[in-house]
Design a protein around this motif. Structure first.
Motif, mmCIF file in Angstrom:
data_model
loop_
_atom_site.group_PDB
_atom_site.id
_atom_site.type_symbol
_atom_site.label_atom_id
_atom_site.label_comp_id
_atom_site.label_asym_id
_atom_site.label_seq_id
_atom_site.Cartn_x
_atom_site.Cartn_y
_atom_site.Cartn_z
ATOM 1 N N VAL A 1 -20.842 2.277 15.184
ATOM 2 C CA VAL A 1 -21.605 2.208 16.438
ATOM 3 C C VAL A 1 -20.971 3.075 17.521
ATOM 4 O O VAL A 1 -21.616 3.381 18.530
ATOM 5 C CB VAL A 1 -21.734 0.750 16.937
ATOM 6 C CG1 VAL A 1 -22.460 -0.108 15.918
ATOM 7 C CG2 VAL A 1 -20.375 0.162 17.270
ATOM 8 N N MET A 2 -19.712 3.457 17.322
ATOM 9 C CA MET A 2 -19.017 4.296 18.301
ATOM 10 C C MET A 2 -19.091 5.777 17.960
ATOM 11 O O MET A 2 -18.522 6.601 18.676
ATOM 12 C CB MET A 2 -17.556 3.867 18.412
ATOM 13 C CG MET A 2 -17.387 2.412 18.766
ATOM 14 S SD MET A 2 -15.668 1.899 18.711
ATOM 15 C CE MET A 2 -15.862 0.121 18.933
ATOM 16 N N ASP A 3 -19.795 6.112 16.877
ATOM 17 C CA ASP A 3 -19.819 7.497 16.410
ATOM 18 C C ASP A 3 -20.980 8.268 17.030
ATOM 19 O O ASP A 3 -21.809 8.859 16.327
ATOM 20 C CB ASP A 3 -19.905 7.527 14.888
ATOM 21 C CG ASP A 3 -19.408 8.845 14.310
ATOM 22 O OD1 ASP A 3 -18.612 9.524 14.987
ATOM 23 O OD2 ASP A 3 -19.793 9.182 13.176
ATOM 24 N N SER A 4 -21.013 8.288 18.336
ATOM 25 C CA SER A 4 -22.088 8.972 19.060
ATOM 26 C C SER A 4 -21.978 10.484 18.897
ATOM 27 O O SER A 4 -20.872 11.036 18.895
ATOM 28 C CB SER A 4 -22.016 8.616 20.548
ATOM 29 O OG SER A 4 -22.795 9.501 21.323
ATOM 30 N N PRO A 5 -23.109 11.195 18.788
ATOM 31 C CA PRO A 5 -23.042 12.655 18.703
ATOM 32 C C PRO A 5 -22.630 13.318 20.012
ATOM 33 O O PRO A 5 -22.228 14.478 20.014
ATOM 34 C CB PRO A 5 -24.473 13.048 18.311
ATOM 35 C CG PRO A 5 -25.319 11.903 18.741
ATOM 36 C CD PRO A 5 -24.479 10.679 18.597
ATOM 37 N N ALA A 6 -22.717 12.584 21.119
ATOM 38 C CA ALA A 6 -22.361 13.151 22.422
ATOM 39 C C ALA A 6 -21.575 12.127 23.238
ATOM 40 O O ALA A 6 -22.070 11.580 24.228
ATOM 41 C CB ALA A 6 -23.613 13.588 23.176
ATOM 42 N N PRO A 7 -20.334 11.843 22.849
ATOM 43 C CA PRO A 7 -19.542 10.844 23.565
ATOM 44 C C PRO A 7 -19.114 11.344 24.942
ATOM 45 O O PRO A 7 -18.919 12.546 25.151
ATOM 46 C CB PRO A 7 -18.328 10.651 22.657
ATOM 47 C CG PRO A 7 -18.178 11.973 21.977
ATOM 48 C CD PRO A 7 -19.576 12.467 21.757
ATOM 49 N N GLY A 8 -18.957 10.420 25.867
ATOM 50 C CA GLY A 8 -18.471 10.764 27.196
ATOM 51 C C GLY A 8 -16.966 10.926 27.203
ATOM 52 O O GLY A 8 -16.275 10.546 26.243
ATOM 53 N N PRO A 9 -16.417 11.484 28.281
ATOM 54 C CA PRO A 9 -14.967 11.726 28.360
ATOM 55 C C PRO A 9 -14.129 10.462 28.174
ATOM 56 O O PRO A 9 -13.074 10.503 27.533
ATOM 57 C CB PRO A 9 -14.789 12.314 29.766
ATOM 58 C CG PRO A 9 -16.119 12.902 30.109
ATOM 59 C CD PRO A 9 -17.131 12.015 29.454
ATOM 60 N N LYS A 10 -14.579 9.332 28.707
ATOM 61 C CA LYS A 10 -13.819 8.093 28.566
ATOM 62 C C LYS A 10 -13.774 7.641 27.114
ATOM 63 O O LYS A 10 -12.739 7.190 26.625
ATOM 64 C CB LYS A 10 -14.426 6.990 29.440
ATOM 65 C CG LYS A 10 -14.180 7.160 30.921
ATOM 66 C CD LYS A 10 -14.748 5.998 31.708
ATOM 67 C CE LYS A 10 -14.066 4.681 31.372
ATOM 68 N NZ LYS A 10 -14.562 3.561 32.207
ATOM 69 N N GLU A 11 -14.900 7.759 26.406
ATOM 70 C CA GLU A 11 -14.950 7.350 25.005
ATOM 71 C C GLU A 11 -14.035 8.227 24.145
ATOM 72 O O GLU A 11 -13.344 7.723 23.255
ATOM 73 C CB GLU A 11 -16.379 7.417 24.470
ATOM 74 C CG GLU A 11 -17.294 6.304 24.951
ATOM 75 C CD GLU A 11 -17.716 6.471 26.410
ATOM 76 O OE1 GLU A 11 -18.070 5.459 27.045
ATOM 77 O OE2 GLU A 11 -17.670 7.618 26.906
ATOM 78 N N VAL A 12 -14.037 9.527 24.424
ATOM 79 C CA VAL A 12 -13.251 10.453 23.621
ATOM 80 C C VAL A 12 -11.756 10.140 23.704
ATOM 81 O O VAL A 12 -11.003 10.356 22.748
ATOM 82 C CB VAL A 12 -13.532 11.909 24.064
ATOM 83 C CG1 VAL A 12 -12.525 12.874 23.449
ATOM 84 C CG2 VAL A 12 -14.941 12.313 23.657
ATOM 85 N N ARG A 13 -11.311 9.568 24.808
ATOM 86 C CA ARG A 13 -9.878 9.317 25.000
ATOM 87 C C ARG A 13 -9.436 7.921 24.559
ATOM 88 O O ARG A 13 -8.263 7.564 24.718
ATOM 89 C CB ARG A 13 -9.511 9.542 26.471
ATOM 90 C CG ARG A 13 -9.602 10.990 26.903
ATOM 91 C CD ARG A 13 -9.108 11.189 28.328
ATOM 92 N NE ARG A 13 -7.735 10.748 28.511
ATOM 93 C CZ ARG A 13 -6.667 11.475 28.175
ATOM 94 N NH1 ARG A 13 -6.831 12.670 27.632
ATOM 95 N NH2 ARG A 13 -5.452 11.020 28.375
ATOM 96 N N ARG A 14 -10.319 7.147 23.972
ATOM 97 C CA ARG A 14 -9.969 5.763 23.638
ATOM 98 C C ARG A 14 -8.830 5.656 22.620
ATOM 99 O O ARG A 14 -7.919 4.837 22.776
ATOM 100 C CB ARG A 14 -11.200 5.014 23.113
ATOM 101 C CG ARG A 14 -12.135 4.541 24.221
ATOM 102 C CD ARG A 14 -13.277 3.714 23.669
ATOM 103 N NE ARG A 14 -14.102 3.186 24.747
ATOM 104 C CZ ARG A 14 -13.870 2.041 25.376
ATOM 105 N NH1 ARG A 14 -12.826 1.308 25.017
ATOM 106 N NH2 ARG A 14 -14.656 1.623 26.340
#
Length: 263
Positions: free
Chosen positions: A98-111
């Motif tokens: 569910v976290m494998d978005s094709p266009a994640p935001g900057p906050k998600e990318v740094r998790r």
């Protein structure tokens, strides 16, 4: 702590096989290692534990990247029983999809980067087994990594897939999303030396990517699948192809660890 993402653009290239081969070599050479199974299929988890995990997994870590969460998610693998060095895993599960978005935001990318910064366990090497895509989970892995190790097979689609994966690592570095990240190189896996097609595609990869194509090339050998099917380290496998495979992965691990000197 040296963090390496093992990634590919497409499935079926043996990305998890390379991850587990490197993990076996690390255990054999006394390198304290953590494997993070970021692939929702959870194949690294099955290979290292012999069964799906029943504890906290990477989905919880990404949802709540706190010290308590990541420390509880790290578990010792049966491979390391009686060994002088550690081989631990943060298990994977389908819930991370569910976290494998094709266009994640900057906050998600740094998790994942945030989570690893908060762990109290110490390791020489972290291997991240990425999903077979360049979506959000792989971007999280790359943002947390020092190096990107791209796995390809010597097939028709190998050039395009490898090129996109290597370029993404450069772009994420240049954009400041992954400031430590550099491409480590390209591992050619499942190579059949008697195949004219494989010979041609390997030559094509070397012509296009030069020194980025790493040695050794990993040949397709039944021993690798048999060791993984038995959930045992490659270095304890006693089949006919075991010696050649362990030599290849020992050499590949040396290449990985030597790249740390250029950090």
């Amino acid at each position: 702590m040296y963090i390496v993402s093992v990634c590919s653009l497409k499935g079926g290239v043996g990305k998890t096989s390379v991850t587990l081969g490197l993990a076996s070599a690390a255990l054999h050479q006394g390198v304290n290692t953590l494997v993070i199974d970021l692939d929702p299929q959870g194949d690294s988890t099955l290979g290292l534990l012999g069964e799906p995990a029943s504890t906290l997994d990477i989905a919880e870590v990404l949802t709540s990247p706190r010290t308590e969460t990541i420390d509880r998610a790290i578990i010792e693998t049966p491979w390391a029983a009686g060994a002088a060095s550690h081989l631990d895993i943060i298990p994977g599960s389908s819930r991370s999809a569910v976290m494998d978005s094709p266009a994640p935001g900057p906050k998600e990318v740094r998790r994942l980067h945030q989570a690893l910064d908060k762990r109290t366990h110490q390791y020489d090497l972290v291997l991240i087994d990425c999903p077979p895509s360049l979506n959000g989970l792989t971007q999280m892995a790359l943002a947390a990594s020092d190096r990107a190790l791209v796995v390809a097979e010597p097939g028709f689609f190998a050039v395009t897939a490898a090129d996109r994966a290597l370029k993404l690592s450069v772009e994420m570095h240049d954009d400041g999303i992954a400031p430590r990240l550099q491409p480590l190189g390209l591992v050619v896996n499942r190579y059949r030396p008697r195949s004219v097609e494989h010979q041609y595609r390997l030559a094509e990869l070397r012509e296009l990517f030069g020194a980025s194509v790493l040695e050794p090339v990993i040949e397709e050998r039944v021993g690798l699948q048999q060791a993984q099917g038995g959930a045992v380290p490659l270095h304890t496998y006693e089949g006919a192809s075991g010696k050649r495979l362990t030599e290849d992965f020992d050499a590949l691990l040396h290449t990985v660890m030597d790249s740390r000197q250029n950090s």
